[in-house]
Design a protein around this motif. Structure first.
Motif, mmCIF file in Angstrom:
data_model
loop_
_atom_site.group_PDB
_atom_site.id
_atom_site.type_symbol
_atom_site.label_atom_id
_atom_site.label_comp_id
_atom_site.label_asym_id
_atom_site.label_seq_id
_atom_site.Cartn_x
_atom_site.Cartn_y
_atom_site.Cartn_z
ATOM 1 N N ASP B 146 93.172 45.586 -3.629
ATOM 2 C CA ASP B 146 94.149 46.630 -3.310
ATOM 3 C C ASP B 146 95.085 46.710 -4.515
ATOM 4 O O ASP B 146 95.746 45.728 -4.858
ATOM 5 N N PHE B 147 95.102 47.850 -5.183
ATOM 6 C CA PHE B 147 95.878 47.958 -6.418
ATOM 7 C C PHE B 147 97.314 48.419 -6.188
ATOM 8 O O PHE B 147 98.065 48.577 -7.125
ATOM 9 N N GLY B 148 97.670 48.643 -4.948
ATOM 10 C CA GLY B 148 99.047 49.008 -4.642
ATOM 11 C C GLY B 148 99.374 50.433 -5.024
ATOM 12 O O GLY B 148 98.489 51.284 -5.149
ATOM 13 N N LYS B 149 100.660 50.651 -5.234
ATOM 14 C CA LYS B 149 101.154 52.008 -5.479
ATOM 15 C C LYS B 149 100.718 52.574 -6.824
ATOM 16 O O LYS B 149 100.533 51.837 -7.778
ATOM 17 N N PRO B 150 100.571 53.898 -6.917
ATOM 18 C CA PRO B 150 100.273 54.533 -8.197
ATOM 19 C C PRO B 150 101.493 54.476 -9.124
ATOM 20 O O PRO B 150 102.572 54.083 -8.652
ATOM 21 N N PRO B 151 101.371 54.914 -10.383
ATOM 22 C CA PRO B 151 100.160 55.426 -11.027
ATOM 23 C C PRO B 151 99.206 54.321 -11.502
ATOM 24 O O PRO B 151 99.636 53.232 -11.848
ATOM 25 N N HIS B 152 97.910 54.666 -11.491
ATOM 26 C CA HIS B 152 96.869 53.760 -11.972
ATOM 27 C C HIS B 152 96.086 54.439 -13.100
ATOM 28 O O HIS B 152 95.951 55.657 -13.105
ATOM 29 N N THR B 153 95.558 53.641 -13.987
ATOM 30 C CA THR B 153 94.621 54.151 -14.989
ATOM 31 C C THR B 153 93.460 53.180 -15.042
ATOM 32 O O THR B 153 93.651 51.984 -14.822
ATOM 33 N N VAL B 154 92.273 53.696 -15.303
ATOM 34 C CA VAL B 154 91.093 52.837 -15.388
ATOM 35 C C VAL B 154 90.606 52.840 -16.837
ATOM 36 O O VAL B 154 90.655 53.871 -17.508
ATOM 37 N N ILE B 155 90.181 51.687 -17.315
ATOM 38 C CA ILE B 155 89.565 51.626 -18.643
ATOM 39 C C ILE B 155 88.175 51.013 -18.495
ATOM 40 O O ILE B 155 88.018 49.955 -17.895
ATOM 41 N N ILE B 156 87.173 51.722 -19.000
ATOM 42 C CA ILE B 156 85.833 51.143 -19.078
ATOM 43 C C ILE B 156 85.728 50.606 -20.503
ATOM 44 O O ILE B 156 85.733 51.382 -21.468
ATOM 45 N N THR B 157 85.672 49.296 -20.618
ATOM 46 C CA THR B 157 85.678 48.699 -21.951
ATOM 47 C C THR B 157 84.312 48.842 -22.616
ATOM 48 O O THR B 157 83.288 48.952 -21.952
ATOM 49 N N GLY B 158 84.330 48.840 -23.949
ATOM 50 C CA GLY B 158 83.077 48.888 -24.708
ATOM 51 C C GLY B 158 82.749 47.480 -25.175
ATOM 52 O O GLY B 158 82.736 46.549 -24.382
ATOM 53 N N ARG B 159 82.522 47.327 -26.472
ATOM 54 C CA ARG B 159 82.318 45.996 -27.028
ATOM 55 C C ARG B 159 83.694 45.338 -27.100
ATOM 56 O O ARG B 159 84.668 45.984 -27.462
ATOM 57 N N LEU B 160 83.785 44.058 -26.734
ATOM 58 C CA LEU B 160 85.083 43.383 -26.745
ATOM 59 C C LEU B 160 85.159 42.353 -27.869
ATOM 60 O O LEU B 160 84.306 41.475 -27.968
ATOM 61 N N HIS B 161 86.177 42.482 -28.697
ATOM 62 C CA HIS B 161 86.464 41.458 -29.699
ATOM 63 C C HIS B 161 86.990 40.242 -28.940
ATOM 64 O O HIS B 161 87.591 40.404 -27.872
ATOM 65 N N PHE B 162 86.781 39.029 -29.462
ATOM 66 C CA PHE B 162 87.212 37.862 -28.674
ATOM 67 C C PHE B 162 88.719 37.853 -28.439
ATOM 68 O O PHE B 162 89.192 37.376 -27.410
ATOM 69 N N THR B 163 89.482 38.447 -29.372
ATOM 70 C CA THR B 163 90.934 38.496 -29.133
ATOM 71 C C THR B 163 91.249 39.458 -27.981
ATOM 72 O O THR B 163 92.256 39.298 -27.296
ATOM 73 N N GLU B 164 90.385 40.435 -27.766
ATOM 74 C CA GLU B 164 90.598 41.357 -26.643
ATOM 75 C C GLU B 164 90.286 40.655 -25.315
ATOM 76 O O GLU B 164 91.027 40.795 -24.347
ATOM 77 N N SER B 165 89.186 39.904 -25.278
ATOM 78 C CA SER B 165 88.848 39.161 -24.058
ATOM 79 C C SER B 165 89.959 38.164 -23.738
ATOM 80 O O SER B 165 90.396 38.047 -22.591
ATOM 81 N N ASP B 166 90.420 37.446 -24.775
ATOM 82 C CA ASP B 166 91.495 36.465 -24.572
ATOM 83 C C ASP B 166 92.744 37.148 -24.032
ATOM 84 O O ASP B 166 93.378 36.662 -23.094
ATOM 85 N N ALA B 167 93.096 38.275 -24.640
ATOM 86 C CA ALA B 167 94.315 38.977 -24.239
ATOM 87 C C ALA B 167 94.199 39.476 -22.800
ATOM 88 O O ALA B 167 95.164 39.390 -22.030
ATOM 89 N N LEU B 168 93.016 39.970 -22.420
ATOM 90 C CA LEU B 168 92.827 40.444 -21.039
ATOM 91 C C LEU B 168 93.118 39.321 -20.047
ATOM 92 O O LEU B 168 93.701 39.543 -18.990
ATOM 93 N N LYS B 169 92.714 38.100 -20.420
ATOM 94 C CA LYS B 169 92.922 36.956 -19.529
ATOM 95 C C LYS B 169 94.388 36.545 -19.481
ATOM 96 O O LYS B 169 94.899 36.174 -18.432
ATOM 97 N N ILE B 170 95.047 36.599 -20.630
ATOM 98 C CA ILE B 170 96.421 36.093 -20.710
ATOM 99 C C ILE B 170 97.441 37.137 -20.260
ATOM 100 O O ILE B 170 98.410 36.820 -19.586
ATOM 101 N N LEU B 171 97.203 38.395 -20.635
ATOM 102 C CA LEU B 171 98.182 39.437 -20.293
ATOM 103 C C LEU B 171 97.962 39.988 -18.885
ATOM 104 O O LEU B 171 98.851 40.590 -18.307
#
Lengths: 267, 267
Positions: B146-171
């Protein structure tokens, strides 16, 4: 830490923040408007038509990457935002004219019909400053201009909606009538079909009389004709890969019959 | 006129301003930070890898356009930002789950291997608000949230750099280990070559013994073998269109010889 525009456009800032959080250092970010979005609006271009962005560095060798980013955007009709190298500490800002001329130079090696002196481009300078300027025109016209102080950004436009052309004229200064850059940059598949369809058809017509009355070869000739027609239909449907496969196949059928009779193949 | 985010992301606002200037009405705009740039940074993704954006409307028929925007972005390894339909007056906001499920549904008709329940996606909710949330994971995991109240945006990721994967986990909050969505979405040309190279080679081997000692046909068989090899080389070089043309040509050469001996063609 204070930075221009939206801080996280620079991946270094994301990295800094990620590491800070990992080390339990509290962070708080205040986003600012980024030139990436505000500039597009100031030029009157539609944001949803902006493709992948690219950066132009002063070193010439590095221009093939932005060149192919523009190529891939332009065949889809998309606009390309080109960020120009700068080094504030050294007071170095890449001149938009050098960026454009570098791309025209890159075209000579890559030959994808992406950019030449007739390509339409926009130079957005000092967006958000009191002395903001949006100047657009053919590269041949832009290269005679002085764009003044940095920062500058360059946009290579793709297909232009009429409201975009109108807005470019009203919100900025147009040196030339805005034109559709995607017109001359045809997809490789379209370039190939333009060459191969008439060539294979001619090769087929030339060999046909030599197989008159030979039933098993008639089937091959008929198939070749059908695959040429299919190739044209597939291209119209936007199924480019199947179109190329079909015209290649038709060419192979025809050339086998040509080679068997001592004719030169047409490939 | 006060609007959310950067006002000129909405083309209506550009139109309003252009018309105002035409009628000599003075305008002044203050840009704000747009969710388009700030959200990417908040997720820890690299902005230069963001391709063309798309909008998801609740009406199912309209999903083929965003589906193909994702497809074209993903084969280049780019991320796709999906804006979700909303109508503040009617208090209607499209649920991110409905958007994702709609795309999975669209896959069933289009079959380009773009998106399925194992696709990795990010749902960025209320970016910039105190209760901002960034949740990412496979669609199969996201659809239970359940994502709660709007606004929401969706991102379909492409190739992920390892710093992007790390950041997704940390942020943000990762429900699954981030994965590279571009892996399974192969270009049509690669899909075709995977099918045709072994097929044409087999068809060639089958017909070869039937032309033993016939010199003019030997040339055709040798050419077929050479074009199969060329096709593989061209694909490795990234010259996809020439690769397809070559394998189609080889197939045509082989099939002409097969048809002449009463064998079925292999196309």
């Amino acid at each position: 830490l204070l930075s221009y525009g939206d801080p996280y456009i620079a991946t270094t800032h994301i990295e800094l923040r990620t590491r800070a959080i990992e080390e339990k250092i509290k962070t708080k970010s205040i986003h600012a408007s980024s030139s990436l979005t505000s500039m597009i609006g100031e030029c009157g271009l539609h944001f949803y038509k902006v493709g992948r962005i690219a950066t132009i560095m002063s070193e010439m060798k590095s221009l093939t990457t932005p060149y192919y980013v523009i190529y891939k955007n332009i065949i889809e009709g998309n606009h390309t935002v080109l960020l120009l190298e700068y080094n504030q500490d050294k007071d170095f800002f890449l001149d938009p004219k050098d960026a454009l001329m570098g791309l025209v130079e890159t075209e000579k090696g890559q030959k994808r019909n992406v950019i030449d002196s007739s390509t339409y481009a926009v130079v957005a300078s000092r967006v958000g400053f009191a002395n903001q300027s949006i100047i657009s025109g053919k590269i041949s016209s832009l290269k005679k201009m002085d764009f003044g102080k940095p920062p500058h950004t360059v946009i290579i436009t793709g297909r232009l909606h009429f409201t975009e052309s109108d807005a470019l004229k009203i919100l900025g200064d147009c040196l030339d009538e805005p034109t559709d850059n995607s017109e001359k940059t045809k997809k490789i598949s379209i370039q190939m079909m333009k060459k191969y369809v008439p060539m294979v058809r001619e090769a087929l017509e030339e060999i046909e009389p030599h197989y008159k009355g030979q039933k098993e070869y008639q089937i091959i000739l008929e198939n070749a004709e059908l695959y040429i027609q299919d190739a044209e239909k597939f291209l119209e449907d936007g199924q480019d890969e199947v179109a190329i496969l079909s015209i290649g196949y038709a060419d192979g059928l025809v050339d086998a019959l040509r080679l068997a009779k001592g004719f030169d193949p047409k490939m």
